[in-house]
Enzyme design. Structure first.
Site, PDB file in Angstrom:
ATOM      1  N   ARG A 205      38.209 -31.537  26.502  1.00  0.00           N
ATOM      2  CA  ARG A 205      38.323 -32.837  26.327  1.00  0.00           C
ATOM      3  C   ARG A 205      39.065 -33.143  25.129  1.00  0.00           C
ATOM      4  O   ARG A 205      38.476 -32.676  24.001  1.00  0.00           O
ATOM      5  CB  ARG A 205      36.918 -33.655  26.339  1.00  0.00           C
ATOM      6  CG  ARG A 205      37.179 -35.111  26.103  1.00  0.00           C
ATOM      7  CD  ARG A 205      36.081 -36.058  26.540  1.00  0.00           C
ATOM      8  NE  ARG A 205      36.064 -36.160  27.922  1.00  0.00           N
ATOM      9  CZ  ARG A 205      35.501 -37.313  28.377  1.00  0.00           C
ATOM     10  NH1 ARG A 205      34.588 -38.130  27.614  1.00  0.00           N
ATOM     11  NH2 ARG A 205      35.414 -37.453  29.784  1.00  0.00           N
TER      12      ARG A 205
ATOM     13  N   HIS B 100      42.873 -37.910  33.499  1.00  0.00           N
ATOM     14  CA  HIS B 100      41.704 -37.689  33.681  1.00  0.00           C
ATOM     15  C   HIS B 100      41.412 -37.084  35.358  1.00  0.00           C
ATOM     16  O   HIS B 100      40.768 -37.667  36.269  1.00  0.00           O
ATOM     17  CB  HIS B 100      40.834 -38.961  33.462  1.00  0.00           C
ATOM     18  CG  HIS B 100      39.497 -38.661  33.256  1.00  0.00           C
ATOM     19  ND1 HIS B 100      38.623 -37.378  33.348  1.00  0.00           N
ATOM     20  CD2 HIS B 100      38.354 -39.350  32.884  1.00  0.00           C
ATOM     21  CE1 HIS B 100      37.595 -37.516  33.006  1.00  0.00           C
ATOM     22  NE2 HIS B 100      37.317 -38.765  32.632  1.00  0.00           N
TER      23      HIS B 100
ATOM     24  N   GLN C  76      37.744 -36.933  36.963  1.00  0.00           N
ATOM     25  CA  GLN C  76      37.247 -38.152  37.394  1.00  0.00           C
ATOM     26  C   GLN C  76      37.702 -38.551  38.669  1.00  0.00           C
ATOM     27  O   GLN C  76      37.032 -39.245  39.619  1.00  0.00           O
ATOM     28  CB  GLN C  76      37.849 -39.366  36.194  1.00  0.00           C
ATOM     29  CG  GLN C  76      37.166 -40.770  36.472  1.00  0.00           C
ATOM     30  CD  GLN C  76      35.634 -40.699  36.557  1.00  0.00           C
ATOM     31  OE1 GLN C  76      35.061 -40.596  35.494  1.00  0.00           O
ATOM     32  NE2 GLN C  76      35.180 -41.280  37.570  1.00  0.00           N
TER      33      GLN C  76
ATOM     34  N   ASP D  36      38.854 -50.069  34.326  1.00  0.00           N
ATOM     35  CA  ASP D  36      38.394 -49.160  33.290  1.00  0.00           C
ATOM     36  C   ASP D  36      38.150 -49.973  31.992  1.00  0.00           C
ATOM     37  O   ASP D  36      39.023 -51.053  32.062  1.00  0.00           O
ATOM     38  CB  ASP D  36      39.241 -47.978  32.924  1.00  0.00           C
ATOM     39  CG  ASP D  36      38.634 -46.699  32.427  1.00  0.00           C
ATOM     40  OD1 ASP D  36      37.450 -46.936  32.077  1.00  0.00           O
ATOM     41  OD2 ASP D  36      39.408 -45.747  31.893  1.00  0.00           O
TER      42      ASP D  36
ATOM     43  N   CYS E 246      34.920 -45.845  36.154  1.00  0.00           N
ATOM     44  CA  CYS E 246      34.631 -44.259  35.690  1.00  0.00           C
ATOM     45  C   CYS E 246      33.367 -44.491  34.684  1.00  0.00           C
ATOM     46  O   CYS E 246      32.844 -43.595  34.522  1.00  0.00           O
ATOM     47  CB  CYS E 246      35.588 -43.536  35.377  1.00  0.00           C
ATOM     48  SG  CYS E 246      36.432 -44.144  33.746  1.00  0.00           S
TER      49      CYS E 246
ATOM     50  N   ARG F 130      30.559 -36.951  40.010  1.00  0.00           N
ATOM     51  CA  ARG F 130      31.271 -36.171  38.807  1.00  0.00           C
ATOM     52  C   ARG F 130      30.570 -34.691  39.016  1.00  0.00           C
ATOM     53  O   ARG F 130      31.289 -33.870  39.031  1.00  0.00           O
ATOM     54  CB  ARG F 130      31.103 -36.617  37.742  1.00  0.00           C
ATOM     55  CG  ARG F 130      31.676 -37.962  37.241  1.00  0.00           C
ATOM     56  CD  ARG F 130      33.170 -38.152  37.141  1.00  0.00           C
ATOM     57  NE  ARG F 130      33.694 -36.716  36.370  1.00  0.00           N
ATOM     58  CZ  ARG F 130      34.045 -36.914  35.037  1.00  0.00           C
ATOM     59  NH1 ARG F 130      33.706 -38.091  34.580  1.00  0.00           N
ATOM     60  NH2 ARG F 130      34.317 -35.901  34.549  1.00  0.00           N
TER      61      ARG F 130
HETATM   62  N1   CP Z   1      34.107 -41.209  32.712  1.00  0.00           N
HETATM   63  C1   CP Z   1      33.860 -40.493  31.981  1.00  0.00           C
HETATM   64  O1   CP Z   1      34.701 -39.403  31.920  1.00  0.00           O
HETATM   65  O2   CP Z   1      32.674 -40.267  31.368  1.00  0.00           O
HETATM   66  P1   CP Z   1      32.283 -39.683  29.800  1.00  0.00           P
HETATM   67  O3   CP Z   1      33.435 -40.026  28.925  1.00  0.00           O
HETATM   68  O4   CP Z   1      30.768 -40.233  29.617  1.00  0.00           O
HETATM   69  O5   CP Z   1      32.280 -38.282  30.130  1.00  0.00           O
END
Ligand code: CP
Length: 308
Positions: free
Chosen positions: A108, A135, A138, A226, A265, A293
């Protein structure tokens, strides 16, 4: 050839369909089991996933670790700041070193170019756990949630409200691969990445941009939004003000089909991108989405290891 999952197109529509089928089957097969018990076939027994975070995470971090546990494998989790990566060691050298220790790397990060460098130099699969561009993990979970709620993807009409961010880029990419349409309601200056739009249109998806939220939401099967201020972004009050006409509230939900699903998300900011009555209301499937997820990532992991 090493399978990386940097964007949904790395897998393609047929592989994503296979992931969704696998995720539904595995999810059903372990209903009621303790969460740490491996699936009966433990298909990734002996495999280790390195998980590197340059940004905060709750869902991605916990769901990937539990995904590896349920597949019979294990993880090593590190915040980049605690690694030499955080002191200037190159991404390329890090990729080559970690490839000798682990079977796959999840990253990430901010700049998408970093994960491309990681994938270029790694000898093992690299998975995008969010960059500023996209992403994809997701969106596999989002598609799984929609299918799990009885909707077939081809021909669906998605409506996205708000900021044209990394999550929207991956939804648009998915539209071309899985044959659904996306109406984007966003202010001028906040459109998604043009490359994803062009790619989705070439795949047959109808992608349209609207400066009016009601127009975007009209007749939608799925409403998605979002946070307006993504991780690491500055925007403040000026951005909140320009986004406010795109807030998802009960009146906007009423523009969609009566059976429309609401997705987010998470993490959410009630009173900003969505009102509390919508996100906590009967059309909201956000906690199924968060659970998925885990199930989606198991199938992504199986795909990068050539099992799907
Ligand atoms: N939606 C998502 O990626 O959540 P986090 O940032 O908590 O991993």
């Amino acid at each position: 050839m090493t399978r990386h999952f940097l964007n949904l197109s790395d897998a393609g529509g047929d592989a994503i369909a296979a992931m969704l089928g696998d995720a539904l089957d595995r999810k059903a097969a372990r209903q009621g089991w303790p969460k740490g018990r491996p699936d009966s076939d433990a298909p990734l027994a002996g495999h280790v996933l390195a998980m590197i975070f340059e940004k905060s995470s709750t869902r991605t971090r916990f769901s990937f670790e539990m995904a590896m546990t349920q597949l019979g494998g294990s993880v090593i989790v590190a915040d980049a700041g605690s690694m030499q990566l955080g002191r200037g060691e190159s991404v390329a050298d890090t990729a080559r070193v970690l490839s000798a220790y682990v079977d796959a790397i999840m990253l990430r990060t901010d700049d998408h170019a970093k994960i491309e460098v990681m994938a270029h130099h790694a000898g093992v699969p690299v998975i995008n756990a969010l960059t500023d561009l996209s992403h994809p993990c997701q969106i596999v979970a989002d598609l799984l949630t929609i299918v799990d709620h009885g909707k077939a993807l081809p021909g669906l009409q998605f409506a996205w409200l708000g900021d044209g961010n990394n999550v929207l880029n991956s939804i648009v990419e998915a539209a071309g691969l899985m044959k659904f349409d996306v109406r984007i309601g966003c202010p001028e200056g906040y459109d998604p990445d043009e490359r994803f739009i062009a790619q989705a249109r070439a795949g047959g998806a109808d992608i349209s941009i609207h400066r009016d939220a009601d127009e975007a939401a009209a007749g939608a099967d799925v409403i998605v939004t979002d946070t307006w201020i993504s991780m690491g972004q500055r925007g403040g009050d000026a951005k909140l003000a320009v986004m406010m006409p795109f807030q998802v509230d009960a009146a906007l939900m009423a523009r969609a089909r009566p059976e429309a699903l609401f997705l987010h998300c998470l993490p959410a900011h009630r009173g900003e991108e969505v009102t509390a009555d919508v996100i906590d209301g009967p059309q909201s499937v956000i906690f199924d989405e968060a659970e998925n997820r885990l199930h989606a990532q198991k199938s992504i992991l199986r795909w990068v290891f050539g099992q799907l």
